[in-house]
Design a protein around this motif. Structure first.
Motif, short mmCIF file in Angstrom:
data_model
loop_
_atom_site.label_atom_id
_atom_site.label_comp_id
_atom_site.label_asym_id
_atom_site.label_seq_id
_atom_site.Cartn_x
_atom_site.Cartn_y
_atom_site.Cartn_z
N VAL A 1 39.06 22.67 54.27
CA VAL A 1 39.26 24.12 54.29
C VAL A 1 40.72 24.46 54.01
O VAL A 1 41.02 25.38 53.22
CB VAL A 1 38.80 24.72 55.63
CG1 VAL A 1 39.15 26.21 55.71
CG2 VAL A 1 37.30 24.52 55.82
N GLU A 2 41.63 23.72 54.62
CA GLU A 2 43.05 23.98 54.39
C GLU A 2 43.42 23.74 52.93
O GLU A 2 44.22 24.48 52.34
CB GLU A 2 43.89 23.09 55.31
CG GLU A 2 43.84 23.50 56.76
CD GLU A 2 44.23 24.94 56.98
OE1 GLU A 2 45.25 25.39 56.39
OE2 GLU A 2 43.53 25.66 57.72
N ALA A 3 42.83 22.72 52.31
CA ALA A 3 43.10 22.45 50.90
C ALA A 3 42.57 23.58 50.02
O ALA A 3 43.20 23.95 49.03
CB ALA A 3 42.47 21.12 50.49
N ARG B 1 42.30 26.69 50.91
CA ARG B 1 43.23 27.82 51.09
C ARG B 1 44.51 27.59 50.29
O ARG B 1 45.05 28.53 49.70
CB ARG B 1 43.54 27.99 52.58
CG ARG B 1 42.35 28.54 53.38
CD ARG B 1 42.65 28.54 54.86
NE ARG B 1 41.53 29.12 55.62
CZ ARG B 1 41.33 28.92 56.92
NH1 ARG B 1 42.19 28.17 57.61
NH2 ARG B 1 40.31 29.47 57.53
N ALA B 2 44.98 26.34 50.27
CA ALA B 2 46.18 26.03 49.50
C ALA B 2 45.95 26.25 48.01
O ALA B 2 46.89 26.55 47.27
CB ALA B 2 46.61 24.58 49.76
N GLY C 1 39.00 30.51 52.99
CA GLY C 1 38.39 29.33 53.58
C GLY C 1 37.81 29.59 54.95
O GLY C 1 38.43 30.28 55.76
N LEU D 1 36.09 27.51 58.23
CA LEU D 1 35.75 26.27 58.89
C LEU D 1 34.40 26.46 59.59
O LEU D 1 34.27 27.28 60.49
CB LEU D 1 36.83 25.88 59.90
CG LEU D 1 36.60 24.58 60.69
CD1 LEU D 1 36.50 23.39 59.74
CD2 LEU D 1 37.71 24.38 61.70
N ALA E 1 38.28 20.49 58.64
CA ALA E 1 39.45 21.37 58.59
C ALA E 1 40.36 21.05 57.40
O ALA E 1 40.90 21.96 56.77
CB ALA E 1 40.24 21.26 59.90
N GLU E 2 40.53 19.76 57.09
CA GLU E 2 41.43 19.41 55.99
C GLU E 2 40.91 19.91 54.64
O GLU E 2 41.69 20.27 53.76
CB GLU E 2 41.66 17.90 55.93
CG GLU E 2 40.43 17.06 55.67
CD GLU E 2 39.73 16.59 56.93
OE1 GLU E 2 39.13 15.51 56.90
OE2 GLU E 2 39.80 17.32 57.95
#
Length: 211
Positions: A176-178, A180-181, A186, A188, A173-174
């Motif tokens: 994917v979140e990065a 997206r940022a 992204g 998961l 998850a981290e």
């Protein structure tokens, strides 16, 4: 119709390649180590970080795992046995995932983006995947690891696409979140259905991208 993405960026371990702990689990039990304990030690940031940045070799990483196992178990023999079992764990490839990526590759570049070791290229050759991707972004080669922003920028550059036009797939998850940022779409990954759904707009020609 315009395609929803100009590139697909995909993780390796946990999405394409999977490890079978097999006998390692039984050995951990017999050695008095919690199930999954060897993997937890190997993946600890202080041990994993240097090898995935290319600062040490895979052999040096393996030695550090064995040293930590010996410290915890108080037995060099048991630590060495666990280290061997970990290094020799069987791997399998998800052929359905590879098939979906090949379909995507007929339309856009597919880039492998992985926190890996300097042994990755050899592993890809051994698995018959040395020509499976348009580009390979290996953290140990580029000196940046997920979820650091730089590795996503490198991957987009290698793909020849802007971040906003990239689809990123990872099982953490981290990461994917990065992505997206960094401006990417992204996804998961949990099962192949996640990838199939994410690629459907690209493969079906539906211009509705994943958020």
């Amino acid at each position: 119709m315009e395609l929803p993405y100009d590139a697909v960026l995909c993780d390796f371990d946990g999405v394409i390649r999977h490890y079978d702990p097999g006998g390692l689990t039984d050995l951990e039990r017999s050695c008095g180590l919690a199930e999954g304990g060897t993997m937890a030690i190997a993946m600890a940031p202080e041990l994993l970080g240097p090898v995935t940045r290319g600062e040490i070799t895979t052999g040096q990483w393996a030695a550090s795992i064995v040293a930590e196992l010996e410290r915890r178990l108080g037995s060099a023999e048991r630590a060495a046995a666990l280290g061997r079992a970990f290094a020799e764990a069987r791997v399998s490839l998800d052929e359905e995932v590879l098939g979906l990526l090949r379909l995507a590759q007929a339309r856009v570049p597919v880039v492998l983006v992985t926190n890996a070791t300097l042994q990755l290229e050899e592993d890809l050759r051994d698995l018959g995947l040395e020509h499976a991707f348009d580009e390979v972004v290996n953290s140990a080669r580029v000196g940046a690891v997920k979820p650091e922003r730089r590795i996503y920028e490198i991957a987009a550059e290698r793909a020849g696409a802007s971040a906003a036009r990239c689809l990123f797939v990872d099982d953490r998850a981290e990461n994917v979140e990065a992505a997206r940022a960094a401006g990417m779409a992204g996804v998961l990954y949990r099962t192949v259905a996640d990838l199939r759904g994410a690629l459907a707009p690209l493969l079906d020609g539906d211009a509705s991208p994943v958020p």
